[in-house]
Design a protein around this motif. Structure first.
Motif, PDB file in Angstrom:
ATOM      1  N   MET A   1       0.849  -1.195   0.000  1.00 55.12           N
ATOM      2  CA  MET A   1       0.000   0.000   0.000  1.00 55.12           C
ATOM      3  C   MET A   1       0.883   1.244   0.000  1.00 55.12           C
ATOM      4  O   MET A   1       1.800   1.349   0.810  1.00 55.12           O
ATOM      5  CB  MET A   1      -0.905   0.003   1.239  1.00 55.12           C
ATOM      6  CG  MET A   1      -1.878   1.165   1.284  1.00 55.12           C
ATOM      7  SD  MET A   1      -2.990   1.058   2.701  1.00 55.12           S
ATOM      8  CE  MET A   1      -3.876  -0.463   2.315  1.00 55.12           C
ATOM      9  N   GLN A   2       0.629   2.166  -0.906  1.00 55.89           N
ATOM     10  CA  GLN A   2       1.445   3.358  -1.013  1.00 55.89           C
ATOM     11  C   GLN A   2       0.892   4.468  -0.121  1.00 55.89           C
ATOM     12  O   GLN A   2      -0.308   4.763  -0.141  1.00 55.89           O
ATOM     13  CB  GLN A   2       1.498   3.837  -2.462  1.00 55.89           C
ATOM     14  CG  GLN A   2       2.195   2.882  -3.412  1.00 55.89           C
ATOM     15  CD  GLN A   2       2.400   3.506  -4.776  1.00 55.89           C
ATOM     16  OE1 GLN A   2       2.610   4.712  -4.885  1.00 55.89           O
ATOM     17  NE2 GLN A   2       2.331   2.686  -5.806  1.00 55.89           N
ATOM     18  N   LEU A   3       1.793   5.083   0.642  1.00 62.32           N
ATOM     19  CA  LEU A   3       1.379   6.179   1.514  1.00 62.32           C
ATOM     20  C   LEU A   3       0.778   7.334   0.721  1.00 62.32           C
ATOM     21  O   LEU A   3      -0.148   8.004   1.192  1.00 62.32           O
ATOM     22  CB  LEU A   3       2.577   6.683   2.328  1.00 62.32           C
ATOM     23  CG  LEU A   3       3.118   5.731   3.388  1.00 62.32           C
ATOM     24  CD1 LEU A   3       4.382   6.323   4.016  1.00 62.32           C
ATOM     25  CD2 LEU A   3       2.069   5.480   4.471  1.00 62.32           C
ATOM     26  N   GLN A   4       1.299   7.549  -0.492  1.00 62.38           N
ATOM     27  CA  GLN A   4       0.786   8.652  -1.285  1.00 62.38           C
ATOM     28  C   GLN A   4      -0.695   8.466  -1.605  1.00 62.38           C
ATOM     29  O   GLN A   4      -1.456   9.432  -1.640  1.00 62.38           O
ATOM     30  CB  GLN A   4       1.590   8.796  -2.585  1.00 62.38           C
ATOM     31  CG  GLN A   4       1.316  10.080  -3.346  1.00 62.38           C
ATOM     32  CD  GLN A   4       1.740  11.322  -2.575  1.00 62.38           C
ATOM     33  OE1 GLN A   4       2.477  11.237  -1.601  1.00 62.38           O
ATOM     34  NE2 GLN A   4       1.244  12.461  -2.994  1.00 62.38           N
ATOM     35  N   HIS A   5      -1.115   7.223  -1.802  1.00 64.94           N
ATOM     36  CA  HIS A   5      -2.521   6.963  -2.078  1.00 64.94           C
ATOM     37  C   HIS A   5      -3.383   7.298  -0.858  1.00 64.94           C
ATOM     38  O   HIS A   5      -4.507   7.798  -0.989  1.00 64.94           O
ATOM     39  CB  HIS A   5      -2.727   5.509  -2.493  1.00 64.94           C
ATOM     40  CG  HIS A   5      -2.061   5.171  -3.793  1.00 64.94           C
ATOM     41  ND1 HIS A   5      -1.880   3.871  -4.230  1.00 64.94           N
ATOM     42  CD2 HIS A   5      -1.512   5.970  -4.757  1.00 64.94           C
ATOM     43  CE1 HIS A   5      -1.251   3.893  -5.409  1.00 64.94           C
ATOM     44  NE2 HIS A   5      -1.027   5.149  -5.739  1.00 64.94           N
ATOM     45  N   GLU A  40      -8.539   1.617  -3.841  1.00 61.54           N
ATOM     46  CA  GLU A  40      -9.778   0.847  -3.782  1.00 61.54           C
ATOM     47  C   GLU A  40      -9.552  -0.590  -4.262  1.00 61.54           C
ATOM     48  O   GLU A  40     -10.081  -1.547  -3.677  1.00 61.54           O
ATOM     49  CB  GLU A  40     -10.852   1.530  -4.626  1.00 61.54           C
ATOM     50  CG  GLU A  40     -11.360   2.839  -4.024  1.00 61.54           C
ATOM     51  CD  GLU A  40     -12.368   3.551  -4.907  1.00 61.54           C
ATOM     52  OE1 GLU A  40     -13.285   4.183  -4.374  1.00 61.54           O
ATOM     53  OE2 GLU A  40     -12.239   3.456  -6.156  1.00 61.54           O
ATOM     54  N   GLN A  41      -8.791  -0.740  -5.317  1.00 59.12           N
ATOM     55  CA  GLN A  41      -8.517  -2.092  -5.836  1.00 59.12           C
ATOM     56  C   GLN A  41      -7.720  -2.914  -4.835  1.00 59.12           C
ATOM     57  O   GLN A  41      -7.969  -4.105  -4.649  1.00 59.12           O
ATOM     58  CB  GLN A  41      -7.773  -1.989  -7.164  1.00 59.12           C
ATOM     59  CG  GLN A  41      -8.623  -1.439  -8.301  1.00 59.12           C
ATOM     60  CD  GLN A  41      -7.850  -1.253  -9.587  1.00 59.12           C
ATOM     61  OE1 GLN A  41      -6.614  -1.232  -9.579  1.00 59.12           O
ATOM     62  NE2 GLN A  41      -8.555  -1.104 -10.704  1.00 59.12           N
ATOM     63  N   GLU A  42      -6.769  -2.265  -4.169  1.00 60.37           N
ATOM     64  CA  GLU A  42      -5.948  -2.992  -3.199  1.00 60.37           C
ATOM     65  C   GLU A  42      -6.779  -3.445  -2.001  1.00 60.37           C
ATOM     66  O   GLU A  42      -6.589  -4.555  -1.488  1.00 60.37           O
ATOM     67  CB  GLU A  42      -4.795  -2.104  -2.731  1.00 60.37           C
ATOM     68  CG  GLU A  42      -3.809  -2.824  -1.818  1.00 60.37           C
ATOM     69  CD  GLU A  42      -2.542  -2.033  -1.599  1.00 60.37           C
ATOM     70  OE1 GLU A  42      -1.649  -2.544  -0.909  1.00 60.37           O
ATOM     71  OE2 GLU A  42      -2.443  -0.898  -2.105  1.00 60.37           O
ATOM     72  N   LEU A  43      -7.717  -2.594  -1.564  1.00 59.27           N
ATOM     73  CA  LEU A  43      -8.556  -2.939  -0.415  1.00 59.27           C
ATOM     74  C   LEU A  43      -9.763  -3.774  -0.819  1.00 59.27           C
ATOM     75  O   LEU A  43     -10.415  -4.375   0.043  1.00 59.27           O
ATOM     76  CB  LEU A  43      -9.027  -1.662   0.282  1.00 59.27           C
ATOM     77  CG  LEU A  43      -7.942  -0.820   0.963  1.00 59.27           C
ATOM     78  CD1 LEU A  43      -8.523   0.474   1.506  1.00 59.27           C
ATOM     79  CD2 LEU A  43      -7.289  -1.603   2.104  1.00 59.27           C
ATOM     80  N   GLY A  44     -10.091  -3.774  -2.107  1.00 61.72           N
ATOM     81  CA  GLY A  44     -11.251  -4.524  -2.567  1.00 61.72           C
ATOM     82  C   GLY A  44     -12.560  -3.894  -2.169  1.00 61.72           C
ATOM     83  O   GLY A  44     -13.599  -4.570  -2.110  1.00 61.72           O
ATOM     84  N   TRP A  67      -8.212   5.458  10.309  1.00 65.70           N
ATOM     85  CA  TRP A  67      -7.012   4.636  10.243  1.00 65.70           C
ATOM     86  C   TRP A  67      -6.001   5.230   9.260  1.00 65.70           C
ATOM     87  O   TRP A  67      -4.788   5.233   9.543  1.00 65.70           O
ATOM     88  CB  TRP A  67      -7.387   3.215   9.812  1.00 65.70           C
ATOM     89  CG  TRP A  67      -8.234   2.514  10.831  1.00 65.70           C
ATOM     90  CD1 TRP A  67      -9.590   2.385  10.820  1.00 65.70           C
ATOM     91  CD2 TRP A  67      -7.791   1.905  12.038  1.00 65.70           C
ATOM     92  NE1 TRP A  67     -10.023   1.715  11.936  1.00 65.70           N
ATOM     93  CE2 TRP A  67      -8.937   1.402  12.706  1.00 65.70           C
ATOM     94  CE3 TRP A  67      -6.544   1.706  12.633  1.00 65.70           C
ATOM     95  CZ2 TRP A  67      -8.871   0.737  13.916  1.00 65.70           C
ATOM     96  CZ3 TRP A  67      -6.471   1.028  13.846  1.00 65.70           C
ATOM     97  CH2 TRP A  67      -7.614   0.554  14.479  1.00 65.70           C
ATOM     98  N   ALA A  68      -6.480   5.732   8.145  1.00 68.56           N
ATOM     99  CA  ALA A  68      -5.572   6.373   7.185  1.00 68.56           C
ATOM    100  C   ALA A  68      -4.904   7.588   7.804  1.00 68.56           C
ATOM    101  O   ALA A  68      -3.698   7.809   7.631  1.00 68.56           O
ATOM    102  CB  ALA A  68      -6.350   6.767   5.929  1.00 68.56           C
ATOM    103  N   GLU A  69      -5.678   8.378   8.553  1.00 70.21           N
ATOM    104  CA  GLU A  69      -5.110   9.558   9.214  1.00 70.21           C
ATOM    105  C   GLU A  69      -4.069   9.157  10.244  1.00 70.21           C
ATOM    106  O   GLU A  69      -3.025   9.817  10.385  1.00 70.21           O
ATOM    107  CB  GLU A  69      -6.230  10.375   9.865  1.00 70.21           C
ATOM    108  CG  GLU A  69      -7.158  11.050   8.859  1.00 70.21           C
ATOM    109  CD  GLU A  69      -8.333  11.731   9.527  1.00 70.21           C
ATOM    110  OE1 GLU A  69      -8.847  12.694   8.948  1.00 70.21           O
ATOM    111  OE2 GLU A  69      -8.746  11.295  10.621  1.00 70.21           O
TER     112      GLU A  69
END
Length: 298
Positions: A1-5, A40-44, A67-69
């Motif tokens: 997972m990329q932090l930039q995303h 979205e694709q990575e998390l499904g 969680w992202a924050e």
């Protein structure tokens, strides 16, 4: 997972507009959109409702936002810790302030940058509750908020100001002979006020209730600039912190009146998360706030 995303996602959640979020992240709108699709694709899971524009976050998007924050905040805290032994803090200092305290950030920001020339200052306006949440997620380095009313938990603080309240009317609106105004008369005027999500408004509502009054404003807003613009139109009155009167000294179109029955002063000050050890940004903010407090006392 990329932090930039994750940065793209949290920026969109905050800005609620694709172009604004892309500008905040310093990328093109197609790049931001592609990053969101990849996340979205990575998390499904679909995280964002969109057509040709931003509609909102899905239930899954709302669920992962904290969680992202926290992930981004932890990464930022790690970077700061790695620089903790440098001569002085470097980079962007993120300061969040409630609207009632925005008139106070000038002296604090000036002192912070004079003492720490390697910093740049980014000021955000937010509610007290959002500031507390942002501090916990390390989205902000410090906040300026109320210290007595609905105080933030697990913070270190420095009092900067004792807030008083002033009634504002346009000259010619019928308040020329008044040296002060009663809460009853203020309630009977055509008030425009901050919305009830703002702590200043909740405090005002409590003061009105203590005088047996209930107020339904003719207009609401989320900034004092909007309120003062409505007052300048001639048809409205409002109530602001006294610090705004100092900021607007010399304006010919408005009158600032104290209340005949002054409300108890509320302390406003700087807050940082009470971690041990204290991060370099938080330490710099506390030192700057303490210097400003000493100047105020002198």
């Amino acid at each position: 997972m990329q932090l930039q995303h994750l940065r793209y996602f949290t920026a969109l959640a905050r800005e609620r507009h694709f172009a604004s979020a892309a500008a905040t992240c310093g990328v093109s709108q197609p790049t931001l959109s592609a990053g969101l699709v990849a996340l979205e694709q990575e998390l499904g899971k679909r995280l964002v409702d969109r057509d040709r524009r931003f509609i909102g976050l899905t239930e899954q998007g709302v669920a992962i936002l904290p969680w992202a924050e926290q992930v981004l905040g932890a990464v930022r805290g790690l970077s700061q810790a790695a620089e903790a032994l440098s001569v002085a803090p470097q980079g962007e200092f993120r300061l969040a302030a409630i609207p009632a305290a925005l008139a106070l950030v000038g002296r604090l920001g000036d002192r912070l940058l004079r003492d720490n020339p390697g910093l740049t200052l980014s000021v955000h306006s937010d509610t007290a509750r959002e500031i507390q949440r942002g501090l916990a997620a390390n989205a902000f380095d410090a906040g300026v908020t109320y210290l007595d009313h609905e105080p933030a938990a697990n913070v270190l603080s420095v009092a900067l100001h004792e807030e008083q309240y002033l009634f504002v009317a346009r000259k010619g609106a019928g308040f020329e002979v008044d040296a002060a105004v009663s809460w009853k008369r203020a309630a009977g005027s055509r008030l425009c006020l901050l919305h009830q999500g703002m702590q200043f408004r909740r405090i005002l509502d409590r003061h009105f209730a203590e005088h047996g009054l209930s107020v339904i404003p003719a207009a609401i807003a989320d900034s004092y600039v909007s309120l003062l613009s409505l007052v300048r139109s001639g048809g409205f009155t409002t109530i602001v912190p006294a610090s705004y009167a100092q900021l607007m000294a010399g304006l010919e179109w408005c009158r600032f009146l104290p209340f005949a029955e002054p409300a108890p002063a509320r302390r406003v000050g700087l807050v940082v998360v009470g971690r041990d050890p204290l991060g370099p940004m938080a330490g710099a903010a506390l030192l700057a706030a303490q210097a400003v407090a000493r100047d105020n006392a002198g």
